[in-house]
Motif scaffolding. Structure first.
Motif, PDB file in Angstrom:
ATOM      1  N   LYS A  13      28.929  14.275 -10.827  1.00 20.21           N
ATOM      2  CA  LYS A  13      29.217  14.654  -9.432  1.00 20.21           C
ATOM      3  C   LYS A  13      29.440  13.429  -8.553  1.00 20.21           C
ATOM      4  O   LYS A  13      30.050  13.511  -7.499  1.00 20.21           O
ATOM      5  N   TYR A  23      39.983   8.538  -5.221  1.00 24.47           N
ATOM      6  CA  TYR A  23      40.442   7.340  -5.932  1.00 24.47           C
ATOM      7  C   TYR A  23      41.687   6.773  -5.255  1.00 24.47           C
ATOM      8  O   TYR A  23      41.801   5.566  -5.042  1.00 24.47           O
ATOM      9  N   TRP A  57      39.472   6.584 -15.799  1.00 20.21           N
ATOM     10  CA  TRP A  57      39.620   8.022 -15.541  1.00 20.21           C
ATOM     11  C   TRP A  57      38.721   8.798 -16.484  1.00 20.21           C
ATOM     12  O   TRP A  57      38.394   8.313 -17.571  1.00 20.21           O
ATOM     13  N   LEU A 110      38.668  12.905 -12.964  1.00 24.71           N
ATOM     14  CA  LEU A 110      37.713  12.189 -12.108  1.00 24.71           C
ATOM     15  C   LEU A 110      37.944  10.689 -12.312  1.00 24.71           C
ATOM     16  O   LEU A 110      38.527  10.277 -13.320  1.00 24.71           O
ATOM     17  N   TYR A 111      37.450   9.878 -11.372  1.00 27.91           N
ATOM     18  CA  TYR A 111      37.753   8.443 -11.405  1.00 27.91           C
ATOM     19  C   TYR A 111      36.539   7.609 -11.017  1.00 27.91           C
ATOM     20  O   TYR A 111      35.637   8.095 -10.333  1.00 27.91           O
ATOM     21  N   LEU A 171      31.202  10.893  -9.283  1.00 24.25           N
ATOM     22  CA  LEU A 171      32.502  10.245  -9.498  1.00 24.25           C
ATOM     23  C   LEU A 171      33.522  10.707  -8.453  1.00 24.25           C
ATOM     24  O   LEU A 171      33.348  11.735  -7.795  1.00 24.25           O
ATOM     25  N   LYS A 172      34.586   9.924  -8.316  1.00 22.61           N
ATOM     26  CA  LYS A 172      35.611  10.237  -7.313  1.00 22.61           C
ATOM     27  C   LYS A 172      36.588  11.279  -7.840  1.00 22.61           C
ATOM     28  O   LYS A 172      36.877  11.308  -9.041  1.00 22.61           O
ATOM     29  N   ASP A 173      37.120  12.100  -6.943  1.00 22.46           N
ATOM     30  CA  ASP A 173      38.245  12.942  -7.329  1.00 22.46           C
ATOM     31  C   ASP A 173      39.538  12.161  -7.067  1.00 22.46           C
ATOM     32  O   ASP A 173      39.489  11.010  -6.614  1.00 22.46           O
TER      33      ASP A 173
END
Lengths: 126, 367
Positions: free
Chosen positions: A113, A121, A15, A8-9, A115-117
């Motif tokens: 949830k 990102y 990260w 996740l990012y 956060l970016k995948d």
């Protein structure tokens, strides 16, 4: 640009690797280390200290500048990467592996949830 | 300052093409690094590096009275310059504070080239113009017509011969001479800001991209690297060469900066002389000292606070991680008691104090 799919990012180039339900390992992305270049000093958080989401938790310094690293979610530091004290360049050579910075006990895993995948990102860098 | 206000050197396109990171500096958009400050720094210490210095200003002062008049404007002694000689010198205000540090070259008996800092071109030009009085000298700002490169490192001699011919000789230290590179006339000065052997070259702005490419191509087998402002700063700070606007300012005199060698107090008359004589007599109230961080610490940075015997004593004017020494290095003005090498001080980084030790200048000595 190396952006592993299983992480996740954050928009601020951290990260996050989930290690169990409420534990995350955190570092800075390949993109971030390439932007910084020549990491010469890392100020690590203290084990046991708590941080709010978006709070400054560590500082990564290159020859030219000091950059704040933010906690992606609220939590308590379980472990820090002591190897960075003698070899801060691990962040450059292996940002997703030996260059990890700390492990956080997450207060509410639901926050992850937001956060970016990897795709999200990658899109934010474009 | 907005992007629109910042100028681009004639090599801007080359920097972008090479993937440089660009930052604003002294009113210009300049490359701070191409690959890595450490690698660029090392190239200059071990091989050779090339810097775009086209942002620097060039002023030409000429006329029968030029020598005599400039000698009243600058601290070093112009009368010592033969044609082709250059010297490091200061332009001071009436309080002996530094307006600019510069190199003045004697191009002919009554014509001088002043190479000045990018951010001070207008100020220098206006100051000199306002003090011209009845001298009859001409002052021209030719900064926009010139591009400049600094070629620095132990292999500069080999590169010089590759560029200008094996029969040519590099000018001696602080000398300047004309050479020909293809169709371009190039002024070559044996000067620099890195502590290594090196040259600084000046030529018509239109020729900049072709000269730049030729230098990189001829230097390739020598390990040349294009170098940015990042490496320029770490290289000069290891040598304790001052950066105007940081280590030098209108609030400080050259004596306070420890640069009295470039001030000729025996000259009968120059701006700031009275104040400097006083300082010489009483000892300067503050001195620019250099120091190294002791043990493990974050890199020192400009404006970090300095503590002596537990009391706040000023702030860093410059600071960085020295790539050659792999230690934090910095400079600051300290007042009384007179700072001495060996004195331990403290630098505050993010609320925590770290020990440092005052050292003799320069901090880096070639082995």
């Amino acid at each position: 640009m190396n952006i592993p799919d299983d992480l996740l990012y954050t928009e601020s180039h951290e990260w996050i690797r989930r290690e169990g339900d409420d534990k995350i390992r955190v570092g800075i992305t390949d993109h971030a280390q390439a932007e910084l270049t020549d990491v010469v000093y890392v100020e690590l958080p203290k084990t046991g200290a708590s941080y709010d989401a978006r709070g400054t938790i560590a500082v990564v310094e290159s020859v030219k500048a000091a950059s704040d690293i933010y906690a992606p979610v609220k939590g308590t530091v379980l472990e820090v990467n002591k190897a960075l004290e003698s070899n801060p360049a691990l962040i450059n050579t292996d940002p997703y592996g030996e260059g990890w910075i700390y492990v956080l006990q997450v207060e509410s895993p639901d926050q992850l949830k937001a956060l970016k995948d990897a795709a999200g990102y990658r899109a934010s860098l474009a | 300052m907005s992007d629109a206000a910042e100028k681009r050197t004639p090599l801007y396109g080359e920097h972008v093409r090479l993937g440089a990171r660009i930052i604003p500096f002294g009113g210009w958009l300049m490359p701070v690094q191409y690959s890595s400050i450490r690698e660029e720094h090392e190239a200059v210490r071990k091989d050779v590096g090339v810097f775009d210095i086209s942002h620097m200003g060039e002023l030409v002062v000429s006329g029968p009275a030029a020598s005599e008049w400039l000698n009243t404007m600058l601290t070093n002694n112009i009368a010592r310059l033969e044609v082709g000689d250059g010297q490091y010198t200061f332009l001071l205000n009436d309080e002996a504070g530094v307006i600019d540090d510069l190199i003045v070259y004697r191009i002919s008996d009554d014509k001088f080239l002043l190479v000045v800092n990018a951010a001070r071109v207008e100020e220098d030009f206006n100051w000199l113009g306002a003090h011209r009085a009845q001298s009859g000298v001409q002052i021209a700002n030719v900064s926009d017509s010139y591009a400049g490169l600094a070629i620095q490192g132990p292999k500069v001699g080999e590169l010089f011969h590759a560029l200008f011919g094996s029969e040519q000789e590099m000018p001696a230290r602080n000398r300047i001479a004309r050479f020909q590179l293809n169709a371009t006339e190039i002024l070559v000065a044996r000067t620099g800001y890195t502590g290594e052997d090196g040259i600084e070259v000046f030529f018509a702005a239109e020729a900049a991209p072709s000269v730049w490419r030729e230098v990189l191509q001829k230097g390739e087998s020598l390990g040349i690297r294009p170098c940015g402002l990042g490496a320029r700063d770490t290289l000069r700070l290891e040598m304790c060469y001052p950066l105007n606007g940081s280590d030098l300012s209108p609030e400080h005199t050259p004596l306070e900066a420890g640069l009295g060698f470039f001030v000729d107090l025996a000259k009968p008359n120059f701006t700031g002389r009275e104040k400097l004589l006083q300082q010489k007599e009483n000892g300067p109230a503050r001195r620019l000292v250099a120091f190294k961080m002791k043990g493990k610490s974050p890199p020192p940075r400009p404006h970090y606070r300095v503590f002596r015997a537990g009391k706040e004593a000023g702030e860093l004017t410059s600071g960085t991680l020295s790539p050659s020494l792999n230690e934090g290095i910095a400079m600051a003005y300290l007042a009384t008691p007179a700072p001495q090498p060996g004195e331990e001080i403290e630098i505050e980084v993010r609320g925590q104090r770290f020990p440092a030790v005052i050292e003799k200048k320069p901090l880096y000595k070639k082995t």
